[in-house]
Design a protein around this motif. Structure first.
Motif, PDB file in Angstrom:
ATOM      1  N   ALA A  77       0.669  -1.299  -0.077  1.00  0.00           N
ATOM      2  CA  ALA A  77      -0.272   0.116  -0.453  1.00  0.00           C
ATOM      3  C   ALA A  77       1.155   1.117   0.043  1.00  0.00           C
ATOM      4  O   ALA A  77       0.470   2.103  -0.972  1.00  0.00           O
ATOM      5  N   GLY A  78       1.957   1.312   0.470  1.00  0.00           N
ATOM      6  CA  GLY A  78       2.916   2.400   0.572  1.00  0.00           C
ATOM      7  C   GLY A  78       3.902   2.548  -0.647  1.00  0.00           C
ATOM      8  O   GLY A  78       3.901   4.168  -0.727  1.00  0.00           O
ATOM      9  N   ALA A  79       3.816   1.185  -1.017  1.00  0.00           N
ATOM     10  CA  ALA A  79       4.863   1.558  -2.538  1.00  0.00           C
ATOM     11  C   ALA A  79       3.735   2.698  -3.217  1.00  0.00           C
ATOM     12  O   ALA A  79       4.162   3.075  -4.568  1.00  0.00           O
ATOM     13  N   ARG A  85       2.106   8.806  -6.350  1.00  0.00           N
ATOM     14  CA  ARG A  85       2.226  10.497  -5.633  1.00  0.00           C
ATOM     15  C   ARG A  85       1.031  11.361  -4.529  1.00  0.00           C
ATOM     16  O   ARG A  85       0.864  12.016  -4.831  1.00  0.00           O
ATOM     17  N   VAL A  86       0.293   9.847  -3.384  1.00  0.00           N
ATOM     18  CA  VAL A  86      -0.159  10.376  -3.051  1.00  0.00           C
ATOM     19  C   VAL A  86       0.840  11.591  -1.619  1.00  0.00           C
ATOM     20  O   VAL A  86       2.031  11.483  -1.885  1.00  0.00           O
ATOM     21  N   PRO A  87       0.517  12.699  -1.522  1.00  0.00           N
ATOM     22  CA  PRO A  87       1.458  13.979  -1.073  1.00  0.00           C
ATOM     23  C   PRO A  87       1.923  12.869  -0.124  1.00  0.00           C
ATOM     24  O   PRO A  87       1.220  12.473   1.409  1.00  0.00           O
ATOM     25  N   ALA A  88       3.225  13.224   0.289  1.00  0.00           N
ATOM     26  CA  ALA A  88       4.049  12.749   1.714  1.00  0.00           C
ATOM     27  C   ALA A  88       3.707  13.585   2.616  1.00  0.00           C
ATOM     28  O   ALA A  88       4.571  14.485   3.781  1.00  0.00           O
ATOM     29  N   ARG A  89       2.215  14.159   2.825  1.00  0.00           N
ATOM     30  CA  ARG A  89       2.145  15.029   4.744  1.00  0.00           C
ATOM     31  C   ARG A  89       1.151  14.328   5.113  1.00  0.00           C
ATOM     32  O   ARG A  89       0.146  13.394   4.442  1.00  0.00           O
ATOM     33  N   PRO A  90       1.121  13.861   7.094  1.00  0.00           N
ATOM     34  CA  PRO A  90      -0.531  13.545   6.959  1.00  0.00           C
ATOM     35  C   PRO A  90      -1.307  13.823   6.813  1.00  0.00           C
ATOM     36  O   PRO A  90      -2.256  12.387   6.658  1.00  0.00           O
ATOM     37  N   VAL A  91      -1.996  14.089   6.001  1.00  0.00           N
ATOM     38  CA  VAL A  91      -4.112  14.824   6.463  1.00  0.00           C
ATOM     39  C   VAL A  91      -4.414  13.646   5.104  1.00  0.00           C
ATOM     40  O   VAL A  91      -5.387  12.193   5.153  1.00  0.00           O
ATOM     41  N   PRO A  92      -3.249  13.878   3.655  1.00  0.00           N
ATOM     42  CA  PRO A  92      -3.806  13.114   2.662  1.00  0.00           C
ATOM     43  C   PRO A  92      -3.403  11.629   1.984  1.00  0.00           C
ATOM     44  O   PRO A  92      -3.980  10.854   2.427  1.00  0.00           O
ATOM     45  N   MET A  93      -2.506  11.398   3.736  1.00  0.00           N
ATOM     46  CA  MET A  93      -2.116   9.706   3.797  1.00  0.00           C
ATOM     47  C   MET A  93      -3.285   9.488   4.771  1.00  0.00           C
ATOM     48  O   MET A  93      -3.133   7.711   4.758  1.00  0.00           O
ATOM     49  N   MET A  94      -3.021   9.661   5.862  1.00  0.00           N
ATOM     50  CA  MET A  94      -3.887   9.242   6.793  1.00  0.00           C
ATOM     51  C   MET A  94      -5.439   8.957   5.839  1.00  0.00           C
ATOM     52  O   MET A  94      -6.170   8.084   6.064  1.00  0.00           O
ATOM     53  N   ALA A  95      -6.767  10.320   5.100  1.00  0.00           N
ATOM     54  CA  ALA A  95      -6.851   9.756   4.601  1.00  0.00           C
ATOM     55  C   ALA A  95      -6.554   8.876   3.223  1.00  0.00           C
ATOM     56  O   ALA A  95      -8.169   7.992   3.234  1.00  0.00           O
ATOM     57  N   ALA A  96      -6.418   8.370   2.698  1.00  0.00           N
ATOM     58  CA  ALA A  96      -5.225   7.494   1.853  1.00  0.00           C
ATOM     59  C   ALA A  96      -5.529   5.770   2.559  1.00  0.00           C
ATOM     60  O   ALA A  96      -6.281   5.101   2.102  1.00  0.00           O
ATOM     61  N   GLY A  97      -5.253   5.662   4.195  1.00  0.00           N
ATOM     62  CA  GLY A  97      -5.036   4.385   5.166  1.00  0.00           C
ATOM     63  C   GLY A  97      -6.619   4.532   5.274  1.00  0.00           C
ATOM     64  O   GLY A  97      -6.587   3.274   5.572  1.00  0.00           O
ATOM     65  N   VAL A  98      -7.209   5.026   5.407  1.00  0.00           N
ATOM     66  CA  VAL A  98      -8.602   4.434   6.252  1.00  0.00           C
ATOM     67  C   VAL A  98      -9.192   4.758   4.384  1.00  0.00           C
ATOM     68  O   VAL A  98     -10.343   3.684   4.672  1.00  0.00           O
ATOM     69  N   GLY A  99      -8.981   5.340   3.041  1.00  0.00           N
ATOM     70  CA  GLY A  99      -9.193   4.808   1.788  1.00  0.00           C
ATOM     71  C   GLY A  99      -9.178   2.558   1.686  1.00  0.00           C
ATOM     72  O   GLY A  99      -9.650   2.131   1.412  1.00  0.00           O
ATOM     73  N   VAL A 100      -7.851   2.908   2.107  1.00  0.00           N
ATOM     74  CA  VAL A 100      -7.272   1.568   2.742  1.00  0.00           C
ATOM     75  C   VAL A 100      -7.969   0.765   3.218  1.00  0.00           C
ATOM     76  O   VAL A 100      -8.214  -0.622   2.437  1.00  0.00           O
ATOM     77  N   TRP A 101      -8.765   0.534   4.291  1.00  0.00           N
ATOM     78  CA  TRP A 101      -9.281   0.010   4.841  1.00  0.00           C
ATOM     79  C   TRP A 101     -11.450  -0.301   4.651  1.00  0.00           C
ATOM     80  O   TRP A 101     -11.234  -1.207   4.644  1.00  0.00           O
ATOM     81  N   ALA A 102     -11.279   1.007   4.324  1.00  0.00           N
ATOM     82  CA  ALA A 102     -12.774   0.726   3.635  1.00  0.00           C
ATOM     83  C   ALA A 102     -13.143   0.036   2.750  1.00  0.00           C
ATOM     84  O   ALA A 102     -13.823  -0.698   2.893  1.00  0.00           O
TER      85      ALA A 102
END
Length: 166
Positions: A77-79, A85-102
């Motif tokens: 998922a990180g790769a 090119r999801v920005p390497a900033r907490p908020v966009p990557m946190m949103a992506a993390g929840v997206g991976v979960w959902a």
């Protein structure tokens, strides 16, 4: 090495680090669940199902495979997020993390008949899993940012003054 290869490698390493932090958070929060909800979390349930473990059965090695798959999926998922090119900033990557979960627990995992959809899991367990995916996203973002910085600075080309001669 291509820019894509670099993003994939750094993203995988960041995803591994994020998964380590996520796993630590999962362990702490799992202990706080009510006793009736403190059964193995989805990564272990998925590994058991994939390995043919039946309800109530315990198979040797499933826990090891669960850890390997959990960290492998986090690295993948990180790769992929770094490659996208999801920005390497907490908020966009946190949103992506929840997206991976959902996407996993409402999408491909139940679609493949591995687990019931998250809507049928206890609310506290869903909150735990969504929350630890926020942790994954934040740590993955911060790690990815540091890895990019290290690659541009201390791992960059330059004079090699400490090499042995010869």
């Amino acid at each position: 090495m291509s820019a894509l290869s670099t993003r994939l490698i750094l993203g995988a390493l960041a995803g591994l680090t994020g998964t380590a932090a996520m796993t630590a958070a999962m362990a702490r929060l799992h202990q706080r669940l009510p006793p009736g909800e403190r059964y193995p979390l989805p990564p272990r349930e998925i590994a058991g199902k994939v390995m043919g473990e039946r309800h109530g059965e315990r198979r040797d090695g499933v826990g090891d495979w669960a850890v390997l798959a959990h960290f492998g999926f986090g690295a993948l998922a990180g790769a992929l997020l770094a490659a996208a090119r999801v920005p390497a900033r907490p908020v966009p990557m946190m949103a992506a993390g929840v997206g991976v979960w959902a996407g996993s627990y409402f999408g491909w995992v139940p679609a493949m008949g591995i687990l019931k959809p998250a809507s049928e899991h206890p609310a506290r367990r869903n909150a735990l899993m969504a929350g630890v995916h926020l942790v994954w996203g934040a740590v993955t973002a911060l790690t990815l940012r540091e890895l990019h910085h290290a690659r541009r600075t201390m791992f960059a080309a330059g004079p090699l003054k400490d090499r042995a001669s010869g």
